[in-house]
Write an enzyme that holds these catalytic residues in place. Structure first.
Site, PDB file in Angstrom:
ATOM      1  N   ASP A 137     -66.211  25.561  10.069  1.00  0.00           N
ATOM      2  CA  ASP A 137     -67.304  26.240   9.251  1.00  0.00           C
ATOM      3  C   ASP A 137     -68.441  25.589   9.451  1.00  0.00           C
ATOM      4  O   ASP A 137     -68.698  24.326   9.534  1.00  0.00           O
ATOM      5  CB  ASP A 137     -66.842  25.991   7.716  1.00  0.00           C
ATOM      6  CG  ASP A 137     -67.796  26.862   6.837  1.00  0.00           C
ATOM      7  OD1 ASP A 137     -67.319  27.026   5.560  1.00  0.00           O
ATOM      8  OD2 ASP A 137     -68.768  27.045   7.149  1.00  0.00           O
ATOM      9  N   ASP A 156     -76.070  33.099  14.117  1.00  0.00           N
ATOM     10  CA  ASP A 156     -75.598  34.414  14.481  1.00  0.00           C
ATOM     11  C   ASP A 156     -74.504  34.647  13.883  1.00  0.00           C
ATOM     12  O   ASP A 156     -73.246  34.694  14.416  1.00  0.00           O
ATOM     13  CB  ASP A 156     -75.421  34.262  16.266  1.00  0.00           C
ATOM     14  CG  ASP A 156     -75.030  35.236  17.073  1.00  0.00           C
ATOM     15  OD1 ASP A 156     -74.478  35.178  18.175  1.00  0.00           O
ATOM     16  OD2 ASP A 156     -74.760  36.350  16.047  1.00  0.00           O
ATOM     17  N   SER A 157     -74.514  34.856  12.706  1.00  0.00           N
ATOM     18  CA  SER A 157     -73.464  35.223  11.713  1.00  0.00           C
ATOM     19  C   SER A 157     -73.136  36.606  11.410  1.00  0.00           C
ATOM     20  O   SER A 157     -73.910  37.471  11.687  1.00  0.00           O
ATOM     21  CB  SER A 157     -73.969  34.398  10.438  1.00  0.00           C
ATOM     22  OG  SER A 157     -74.858  35.206   9.727  1.00  0.00           O
ATOM     23  N   THR A 158     -72.072  36.990  10.853  1.00  0.00           N
ATOM     24  CA  THR A 158     -71.641  37.954  10.177  1.00  0.00           C
ATOM     25  C   THR A 158     -72.668  38.275   8.867  1.00  0.00           C
ATOM     26  O   THR A 158     -73.420  37.449   8.345  1.00  0.00           O
ATOM     27  CB  THR A 158     -70.187  38.069   9.849  1.00  0.00           C
ATOM     28  OG1 THR A 158     -69.935  36.982   9.099  1.00  0.00           O
ATOM     29  CG2 THR A 158     -69.331  38.230  10.905  1.00  0.00           C
ATOM     30  N   PRO A 163     -66.487  34.803   5.248  1.00  0.00           N
ATOM     31  CA  PRO A 163     -66.878  33.538   5.983  1.00  0.00           C
ATOM     32  C   PRO A 163     -68.368  33.404   5.990  1.00  0.00           C
ATOM     33  O   PRO A 163     -68.893  32.247   5.935  1.00  0.00           O
ATOM     34  CB  PRO A 163     -66.123  33.504   7.051  1.00  0.00           C
ATOM     35  CG  PRO A 163     -65.779  34.889   7.404  1.00  0.00           C
ATOM     36  CD  PRO A 163     -65.492  35.593   6.087  1.00  0.00           C
TER      37      PRO A 163
HETATM   38  N1  SAM Z   1     -74.501  39.845  16.382  1.00  0.00           N
HETATM   39  C1  SAM Z   1     -73.136  39.962  15.199  1.00  0.00           C
HETATM   40  C2  SAM Z   1     -73.843  40.546  13.883  1.00  0.00           C
HETATM   41  O1  SAM Z   1     -75.223  40.346  13.995  1.00  0.00           O
HETATM   42  O2  SAM Z   1     -73.302  40.772  13.035  1.00  0.00           O
HETATM   43  C3  SAM Z   1     -72.760  38.638  14.945  1.00  0.00           C
HETATM   44  C4  SAM Z   1     -71.885  37.997  15.993  1.00  0.00           C
HETATM   45  S1  SAM Z   1     -70.650  37.214  15.750  1.00  0.00           S
HETATM   46  C5  SAM Z   1     -69.315  37.923  16.093  1.00  0.00           C
HETATM   47  C6  SAM Z   1     -70.766  36.638  14.209  1.00  0.00           C
HETATM   48  C7  SAM Z   1     -69.556  35.365  13.831  1.00  0.00           C
HETATM   49  O3  SAM Z   1     -70.041  34.652  12.893  1.00  0.00           O
HETATM   50  C8  SAM Z   1     -68.155  35.782  13.742  1.00  0.00           C
HETATM   51  O4  SAM Z   1     -67.508  35.572  15.133  1.00  0.00           O
HETATM   52  C9  SAM Z   1     -67.590  34.875  12.662  1.00  0.00           C
HETATM   53  O5  SAM Z   1     -66.233  34.505  12.858  1.00  0.00           O
HETATM   54  C10 SAM Z   1     -69.006  33.815  12.552  1.00  0.00           C
HETATM   55  N2  SAM Z   1     -68.760  33.383  11.314  1.00  0.00           N
HETATM   56  C11 SAM Z   1     -68.842  33.629  10.020  1.00  0.00           C
HETATM   57  N3  SAM Z   1     -68.873  32.785   9.042  1.00  0.00           N
HETATM   58  C12 SAM Z   1     -69.023  31.769   9.573  1.00  0.00           C
HETATM   59  C13 SAM Z   1     -69.072  30.407   9.344  1.00  0.00           C
HETATM   60  N4  SAM Z   1     -69.008  29.970   7.859  1.00  0.00           N
HETATM   61  N5  SAM Z   1     -69.259  29.367  10.135  1.00  0.00           N
HETATM   62  C14 SAM Z   1     -69.044  29.580  11.796  1.00  0.00           C
HETATM   63  N6  SAM Z   1     -68.993  30.973  12.005  1.00  0.00           N
HETATM   64  C15 SAM Z   1     -69.090  31.919  11.248  1.00  0.00           C
END
Ligand code: SAM
Length: 284
Positions: A137, A156-158, A163
Site C-alpha cells: 500500500d 499514478d493511482s486509480t 484501494p
Molecule cells: N492511468 C490510470 C488512471 O489514471 O486511472 C491508473 C494506472 S494504474 C493501473 C493505477 C494503479 O493504482 C492500479 O494498478 C492500482 O492497483 C494502484 N493502486 C490503487 N490503490 C493503491 C494504493 N493504495 N497503493 C498502491 N497502489 C495502488
C-alpha cells in the site's frame, strides 16, 4: 456475434468499445483485473470495470504525468511512483539516464503481471536495474519513508474508491511533502472537471494539496478513453513554479522523442477553462 465492453461514466452516460477477445479475467485481493483486445484501441486493461490503460492513447497520460515535472526540474534523480501498475509511467522515467532510482509501490501484483503478459508496450521497462518494485500500500510506504528521500513523487493511482481512496487524503499528501526534497515535486492524476462525481474528487484533492504545498497547480490533457476525455493532473511543490521555473531548453537538449508532450504544450496545459478555474477557486 458482436461483443462490447461498456463502462458507466455516470448513470446516464455509457462508454463502449467493440471487443474482439476477453483474454484475461482474475480477481485479486483488491480488484477485478480484466484485459481485452479490440480493433480500435488495441489491447486494454480495466480494473473493477473501469478503463485504466490501452495501447492507443496511453502515451498521452504517461507523457504528461512524467515529462511535465521532469521539464521543471531536469535534475531529478530519485523518483517514487505510487500505483502505476501498467508500467507506462516507469517506462517514460527510464528514458532519463540521469535518474538513479525509481521506487514503484503498487498494491496489486496481479496488475503488473497482467500488464507484463498482455501490454508489454507499457510494462517493458519494469526490469530496468534502477527500478525497485514494492507490492504494498502506497499510503503505508510513504508513512514510513524517511524525510527528503525523493525528488519526485508520481501518484499514478486509480480513482479515490477502494484501494485508491487513501491516496487522496491529507495524511498521505502530508507524508509526501515530508519525504520530498526541497526541490521536490508531487504530480498526481487528478480526475476530471466534467462529470459531477469526478469534479468533486478533483476539488477535494486540490483543496488538500493547496493547504500542504507552497505551490499547487492543475494542468490538463485530452484522454479520449477517460470519463469525458478532459483529464486533469495536479502539480505540487515546495516552491518550484511549473512554468516560471521550467528548464525548457535543458529538457529539449535531452532530445526525447515524445508523441504528446512538448514544452509549448506544457505551458498551454496549465491554461485552464474558466469553469475549471472557478471550481478550483471554490475547492474545499
Ligand atoms: N492511468 C490510470 C488512471 O489514471 O486511472 C491508473 C494506472 S494504474 C493501473 C493505477 C494503479 O493504482 C492500479 O494498478 C492500482 O492497483 C494502484 N493502486 C490503487 N490503490 C493503491 C494504493 N493504495 N497503493 C498502491 N497502489 C495502488
Amino acid at each position: 456475434m458482436e461483443f462490447w465492453y461498456t463502462e458507466e461514466w455516470t448513470e446516464n452516460i455509457r462508454f463502449g468499445v467493440k471487443v474482439t477477445q476477453h483474454v484475461y479475467h482474475q480477481h485479486s485481493d483488491f480488484q477485478q483485473v480484466d484485459v481485452f483486445k479490440s480493433e480500435e484501441l488495441g489491447t486494454f486493461l480495466t480494473l473493477d470495470g473501469l478503463m485504466m490503460v490501452n495501447e492507443k492513447d496511453e502515451f498521452v497520460y504517461h507523457d504528461m504525468i512524467v515529462h511535465t515535472p521532469m521539464a521543471v526540474n531536469p535534475n531529478i534523480k530519485k523518483v517514487l511512483v505510487i500505483g502505476g501498475g501498467d508500467g507506462g509511467t516507469v517506462r517514460e522515467l527510464t528514458r532519463y539516464p540521469h535518474i538513479e532510482q525509481i521506487d514503484m509501490v503498487e498494491i496489486d501484483e496481479l496488475v503488473v503481471r497482467a500488464s507484463q503478459e498482455w501490454i508489454p508496450q507499457c510494462a517493458s521497462q519494469l526490469d530496468d536495474s534502477r527500478v525497485n518494485l514494492y507490492f504494498e500500500d502506497g499510503v503505508a510506504f510513504c508513512a514510513q519513508a524517511k524525510n527528503a528521500t525523493y525528488d519526485l513523487i508520481i501518484v499514478d493511482s486509480t480513482d479515490p474508491i477502494g484501494p485508491g481512496e487513501g491516496l487522496f487524503t491529507t495524511a498521505f499528501y502530508t507524508d509526501c511533502h515530508r519525504i520530498l526534497s526541497e526541490q521536490g515535486i508531487l504530480v498526481n492524476q487528478n480526475e476530471s472537471p466534467y462529470f459531477a462525481h469526478n469534479a468533486k474528487e478533483m476539488q477535494r484533492a486540490h483543496a488538500k494539496l493547496q493547504t500542504i504545498f507552497q505551490v499547487s497547480r492543475v494542468y490538463q490533457a485530452h484522454i479520449p478513453t477517460y470519463p469525458s476525455g478532459h483529464w486533469l493532473f495536479g502539480f505540487a511543490s515546495k516552491g518550484l513554479d511549473p512554468i516560471q521555473d521550467a528548464k525548457f531548453a535543458q529538457w529539449n537538449e535531452f532530445g526525447l522523442q515524445t508523441k504528446y508532450y512538448n514544452t509549448d504544450l506544457h505551458v498551454g496545459s496549465f491554461a485552464l477553462p474558466t469553469y475549471v478555474l472557478e471550481m478550483l477557486a471554490n475547492a474545499k
